[in-house]
Write a protein that holds these residues in place. Sequence first.
Motif, mmCIF file in Angstrom:
data_model
loop_
_atom_site.group_PDB
_atom_site.id
_atom_site.type_symbol
_atom_site.label_atom_id
_atom_site.label_comp_id
_atom_site.label_asym_id
_atom_site.label_seq_id
_atom_site.Cartn_x
_atom_site.Cartn_y
_atom_site.Cartn_z
ATOM 1 N N TYR A 41 0.822 -1.126 0.147
ATOM 2 C CA TYR A 41 -0.080 -0.129 0.131
ATOM 3 C C TYR A 41 0.795 1.116 -0.077
ATOM 4 O O TYR A 41 1.831 1.382 0.541
ATOM 5 C CB TYR A 41 -1.017 0.039 0.986
ATOM 6 C CG TYR A 41 -1.907 -0.880 1.405
ATOM 7 C CD1 TYR A 41 -3.079 -1.078 0.179
ATOM 8 C CD2 TYR A 41 -1.887 -2.005 2.101
ATOM 9 C CE1 TYR A 41 -3.894 -2.036 0.387
ATOM 10 C CE2 TYR A 41 -2.749 -3.030 2.238
ATOM 11 C CZ TYR A 41 -3.828 -3.129 1.327
ATOM 12 O OH TYR A 41 -4.685 -4.234 1.058
ATOM 13 N N GLU A 68 -3.651 1.797 -3.531
ATOM 14 C CA GLU A 68 -4.149 2.664 -2.651
ATOM 15 C C GLU A 68 -4.662 1.804 -1.474
ATOM 16 O O GLU A 68 -5.080 0.758 -1.508
ATOM 17 C CB GLU A 68 -5.507 3.351 -3.189
ATOM 18 C CG GLU A 68 -4.933 4.259 -4.533
ATOM 19 C CD GLU A 68 -4.192 5.542 -4.313
ATOM 20 O OE1 GLU A 68 -4.288 5.938 -3.108
ATOM 21 O OE2 GLU A 68 -3.344 5.863 -4.874
ATOM 22 N N PRO A 69 -4.672 2.598 0.061
ATOM 23 C CA PRO A 69 -5.157 1.675 0.807
ATOM 24 C C PRO A 69 -6.591 0.985 0.771
ATOM 25 O O PRO A 69 -6.884 0.170 1.517
ATOM 26 C CB PRO A 69 -4.827 2.828 1.962
ATOM 27 C CG PRO A 69 -4.135 3.719 1.691
ATOM 28 C CD PRO A 69 -4.188 3.813 0.170
ATOM 29 N N ASP A 71 -8.013 -0.073 -2.198
ATOM 30 C CA ASP A 71 -8.057 -1.050 -3.227
ATOM 31 C C ASP A 71 -8.242 -2.380 -2.546
ATOM 32 O O ASP A 71 -7.695 -2.840 -1.646
ATOM 33 C CB ASP A 71 -6.885 -0.918 -4.133
ATOM 34 C CG ASP A 71 -6.746 0.253 -4.866
ATOM 35 O OD1 ASP A 71 -7.658 0.823 -5.277
ATOM 36 O OD2 ASP A 71 -5.707 0.573 -5.491
ATOM 37 N N TYR A 233 -9.251 7.661 5.129
ATOM 38 C CA TYR A 233 -9.352 6.035 5.233
ATOM 39 C C TYR A 233 -9.779 5.602 6.744
ATOM 40 O O TYR A 233 -9.321 6.268 7.621
ATOM 41 C CB TYR A 233 -7.782 5.585 4.971
ATOM 42 C CG TYR A 233 -7.450 5.944 3.620
ATOM 43 C CD1 TYR A 233 -7.937 5.204 2.412
ATOM 44 C CD2 TYR A 233 -6.293 6.714 3.372
ATOM 45 C CE1 TYR A 233 -7.748 5.469 1.254
ATOM 46 C CE2 TYR A 233 -5.843 7.045 2.079
ATOM 47 C CZ TYR A 233 -6.541 6.441 0.875
ATOM 48 O OH TYR A 233 -6.048 6.597 -0.203
ATOM 49 N N SER A 239 -6.459 -2.760 4.872
ATOM 50 C CA SER A 239 -5.401 -2.232 5.053
ATOM 51 C C SER A 239 -5.237 -1.467 6.519
ATOM 52 O O SER A 239 -3.992 -1.722 7.104
ATOM 53 C CB SER A 239 -5.104 -1.279 3.863
ATOM 54 O OG SER A 239 -5.951 -0.274 4.202
#
Length: 307
Positions: A41, A68-69, A71, A233, A239
């Motif tokens: 990530y 990307e975190p 994904d 996020y 993640s």
Amino acid sequence: MSKIPLIVVVGPTASGKTALAIDIANYGGGEIVSADSMQIYKYMDIGSAKPTAEEMSQAVHHLIGFLEPDDEFSVADYTELAHKTIADITSRGKIAVMAGGTGLYINSVVNDVTFGEIDTDYELREKLQKTAEEKGSEYLLEMLAEFDKESAERLHPNNVRRIIRAIEFYKTTGKPISKHQEETKRVESRYNPLMICIDWDRDVLYDRINRRVDIMIKSGLLEEVKGLMDMGYTKELNSMKGIGYKEIMDYYDGKMSLEDAVELIKQSSRRYAKRQLTWFRRDDRIHYVSSKNPFEESKKLIDEFLK
């Protein structure tokens, strides 16, 4: 067909895999393929213990910081990417050095596991996700254990996505995913692996883990997590469930003190290392080298391997 040589540096967290892999890559004219489920990530450098900029400059690294975190990414996705990366490295006359501590990633590549395509049961997946939120992941693990005890014992309670996937696989195919994985192991792999692990005294390893967590805090882990939170996020993401991230998020959410969060990171990291050691001890292909001089011992193994 001749097999592809592959050097694999495995081991628990904080065991020195990165440094050894760089030495081996430089010695054997190789490039490093990361096998770490957190280092894939972006923006997550400190908590995932990514190689530093200086370390990255010492050898070519692949499969680090490309997602990307938020994904979606599966072990099947990783395996496909790793095969392509290793093929590219080999085609240029170099040797691939896979390095990491995510046992599932490593086994799936080295054993050439094939992942059967099954239809996704979105209704079942949503129902299981809701059950996890209401009753906890341990409840799902107990459910999984009823028909796939091996997977239930292997999967960590934090890994809700894989627990749900294992249940979904069984409900869709009627076959435990552990049995499917065992069957794919019988297919001959395309690789000839040399697997190396640094052998640490358990207490010394745990001390290294504790010290590394302290270094992460001093190096800006809090700021890294705050930055991720500011980007939107949340800890529901797979993640963000990684060790170091979820604890600091709980600290920012006022659920625990910083002191307690740091202690929990250390404790969780030690437990994770114990599970990693258990996982790797099952593989009798692994050569253990002394923590006092791992590269010198590895060179002897590599010289013999590349003859």
